[in-house]
Design a protein around this motif. Sequence first.
Motif, mmCIF file in Angstrom:
data_model
loop_
_atom_site.group_PDB
_atom_site.id
_atom_site.type_symbol
_atom_site.label_atom_id
_atom_site.label_comp_id
_atom_site.label_asym_id
_atom_site.label_seq_id
_atom_site.Cartn_x
_atom_site.Cartn_y
_atom_site.Cartn_z
ATOM 1 N N MET A 131 -17.557 -61.449 -57.035
ATOM 2 C CA MET A 131 -18.462 -62.587 -57.243
ATOM 3 C C MET A 131 -17.685 -63.781 -57.788
ATOM 4 N N THR A 132 -17.818 -64.928 -57.159
ATOM 5 C CA THR A 132 -17.119 -66.119 -57.619
ATOM 6 C C THR A 132 -17.818 -66.716 -58.827
ATOM 7 N N LYS A 133 -17.077 -67.573 -59.544
ATOM 8 C CA LYS A 133 -17.658 -68.250 -60.696
ATOM 9 C C LYS A 133 -18.856 -69.088 -60.281
ATOM 10 N N GLU A 134 -18.740 -69.752 -59.108
ATOM 11 C CA GLU A 134 -19.827 -70.602 -58.616
ATOM 12 C C GLU A 134 -21.089 -69.807 -58.363
ATOM 13 N N SER A 135 -20.953 -68.639 -57.708
ATOM 14 C CA SER A 135 -22.133 -67.837 -57.403
ATOM 15 C C SER A 135 -22.736 -67.232 -58.645
ATOM 16 N N SER A 136 -21.904 -66.936 -59.662
ATOM 17 C CA SER A 136 -22.430 -66.350 -60.889
ATOM 18 C C SER A 136 -23.247 -67.338 -61.688
ATOM 19 N N GLU A 137 -23.016 -68.652 -61.451
ATOM 20 C CA GLU A 137 -23.728 -69.683 -62.191
ATOM 21 C C GLU A 137 -25.059 -70.046 -61.539
ATOM 22 N N ILE A 138 -25.309 -69.529 -60.343
ATOM 23 C CA ILE A 138 -26.547 -69.820 -59.630
ATOM 24 C C ILE A 138 -27.690 -68.972 -60.184
ATOM 25 N N LEU A 139 -28.809 -69.595 -60.482
ATOM 26 C CA LEU A 139 -29.999 -68.857 -60.876
ATOM 27 C C LEU A 139 -30.673 -68.384 -59.600
ATOM 28 N N LEU A 140 -30.573 -67.088 -59.325
ATOM 29 C CA LEU A 140 -31.004 -66.573 -58.038
ATOM 30 C C LEU A 140 -32.482 -66.807 -57.755
ATOM 31 N N THR A 141 -33.330 -66.605 -58.745
ATOM 32 C CA THR A 141 -34.769 -66.797 -58.522
ATOM 33 C C THR A 141 -35.076 -68.258 -58.220
ATOM 34 N N LEU A 142 -34.444 -69.152 -58.978
ATOM 35 C CA LEU A 142 -34.640 -70.575 -58.728
ATOM 36 C C LEU A 142 -34.125 -70.936 -57.342
ATOM 37 N N ASP A 143 -32.999 -70.396 -56.984
ATOM 38 C CA ASP A 143 -32.425 -70.661 -55.665
ATOM 39 C C ASP A 143 -33.377 -70.204 -54.556
ATOM 40 N N LYS A 144 -33.990 -69.060 -54.740
ATOM 41 C CA LYS A 144 -34.937 -68.553 -53.740
ATOM 42 C C LYS A 144 -36.186 -69.432 -53.683
ATOM 43 N N GLY A 145 -36.628 -69.873 -54.851
ATOM 44 C CA GLY A 145 -37.796 -70.751 -54.890
ATOM 45 C C GLY A 145 -37.546 -72.057 -54.149
ATOM 46 N N LEU A 146 -36.345 -72.592 -54.288
ATOM 47 C CA LEU A 146 -35.998 -73.823 -53.583
ATOM 48 C C LEU A 146 -35.890 -73.586 -52.079
ATOM 49 N N GLN A 147 -35.444 -72.399 -51.700
ATOM 50 C CA GLN A 147 -35.423 -72.053 -50.277
ATOM 51 C C GLN A 147 -36.839 -72.067 -49.698
ATOM 52 N N VAL A 148 -37.775 -71.518 -50.466
ATOM 53 C CA VAL A 148 -39.169 -71.461 -50.029
ATOM 54 C C VAL A 148 -39.726 -72.869 -49.860
ATOM 55 N N ILE A 149 -39.495 -73.728 -50.854
ATOM 56 C CA ILE A 149 -39.976 -75.108 -50.782
ATOM 57 C C ILE A 149 -39.385 -75.818 -49.568
ATOM 58 N N LYS A 150 -38.093 -75.641 -49.348
ATOM 59 C CA LYS A 150 -37.429 -76.296 -48.221
ATOM 60 C C LYS A 150 -38.020 -75.834 -46.892
ATOM 61 N N TYR A 151 -38.258 -74.525 -46.776
ATOM 62 C CA TYR A 151 -38.786 -74.006 -45.514
ATOM 63 C C TYR A 151 -40.213 -74.487 -45.278
ATOM 64 N N LEU A 152 -41.035 -74.469 -46.320
ATOM 65 C CA LEU A 152 -42.412 -74.938 -46.184
ATOM 66 C C LEU A 152 -42.458 -76.417 -45.781
ATOM 67 N N SER A 153 -41.525 -77.208 -46.293
ATOM 68 C CA SER A 153 -41.491 -78.620 -45.922
ATOM 69 C C SER A 153 -41.069 -78.804 -44.473
ATOM 70 N N MET A 154 -40.231 -77.887 -43.969
ATOM 71 C CA MET A 154 -39.759 -77.984 -42.587
ATOM 72 C C MET A 154 -40.855 -77.632 -41.577
ATOM 73 N N ILE A 155 -41.625 -76.577 -41.872
ATOM 74 C CA ILE A 155 -42.637 -76.152 -40.893
ATOM 75 C C ILE A 155 -43.919 -76.952 -41.019
ATOM 76 N N ASN A 156 -44.171 -77.506 -42.223
ATOM 77 C CA ASN A 156 -45.321 -78.387 -42.455
ATOM 78 C C ASN A 156 -46.645 -77.755 -42.036
ATOM 79 N N ARG A 157 -46.844 -76.490 -42.377
ATOM 80 C CA ARG A 157 -48.102 -75.792 -42.097
ATOM 81 C C ARG A 157 -48.209 -74.593 -43.027
ATOM 82 N N PRO A 158 -49.422 -74.124 -43.295
ATOM 83 C CA PRO A 158 -49.591 -72.908 -44.103
ATOM 84 C C PRO A 158 -49.015 -71.696 -43.368
ATOM 85 N N ILE A 159 -48.578 -70.706 -44.135
ATOM 86 C CA ILE A 159 -47.936 -69.522 -43.566
ATOM 87 C C ILE A 159 -48.248 -68.315 -44.448
ATOM 88 N N SER A 160 -48.302 -67.144 -43.843
ATOM 89 C CA SER A 160 -48.611 -65.932 -44.606
ATOM 90 C C SER A 160 -47.400 -65.500 -45.436
#
Length: 255
Positions: free
Chosen positions: A1-30
């Motif tokens: 594991m690199t120093k950079e990856s160890s400093e990433i808050l994984l849950t926050l990173d996943k939450g931002l992935q979700v926000i980014k994807y929802l903004s891309m599809i612009n519709r509700p999803i299950s």
Amino acid sequence: MTKESSEILLTLDKGLQVIKYLSMINRPISVGELSKEVDINKSTMFRILKTLQRRGFVFQQENGDYGLRAEEFYLIVDRFDQNEALQRALRPELEQLSKKCEETVTLSALVEENVECIDKIDSQQSVHVTQVVGRYSPLHAAASGKAVLAFLPQPKVEKIISKGDLQRFTEATTVSKEKLLEDLKEIKARGFAVSHGELDIGVSAVAAPIFAKSGIVVGSVSILGFSQKFTEETIDNLSEIILETAGNMSALLNY
């Protein structure tokens, strides 16, 4: 594991992935479909969505699908752009006010529990009062703050003034909460605020609130000068000018 990856808050990173994807599809999803698309297990995805929903960033439909609440992000963007937008839209009226009163005039925006001077035009008189753009002033002291405080929703007013003792800046600062509430009632009734040396000794001001399309007060416009010049007659004259200017500014904001 690199120093950079160890400093990433994984849950926050996943939450931002979700926000980014929802903004891309612009519709509700299950939850299931979203889980597959962003490669996050369903139980973790459910917790992420519930957290985002509680914070107001996503909504849930009756069928269980989740979508992005775009308006929440607009509010964030507007917060950064608001002062610049206000200054740009209202500058012409501020210039007209400066010509009419020949005193220093300022434009202030509501920022949390303060007002910030976002624009000013100094008087052309050789000796005059000035203001610093970017200066924050409390809502309970001086006309620019009181003109805003008087027109906030009552629960918010009570919340603001109930936070400990009111700070005294000069001998003229109102630090009695009961007296402040009385002053605010008067300001609301007549439509403008007046102050004499409450924030800066020897400086008086007349200010009126500015409203946006939603009917919410967003700031104030003020005329500043030396206290010895702000007689009752002068204040009467300036109050008419400031009310007219504040009305024009509010109209420009579609109030």
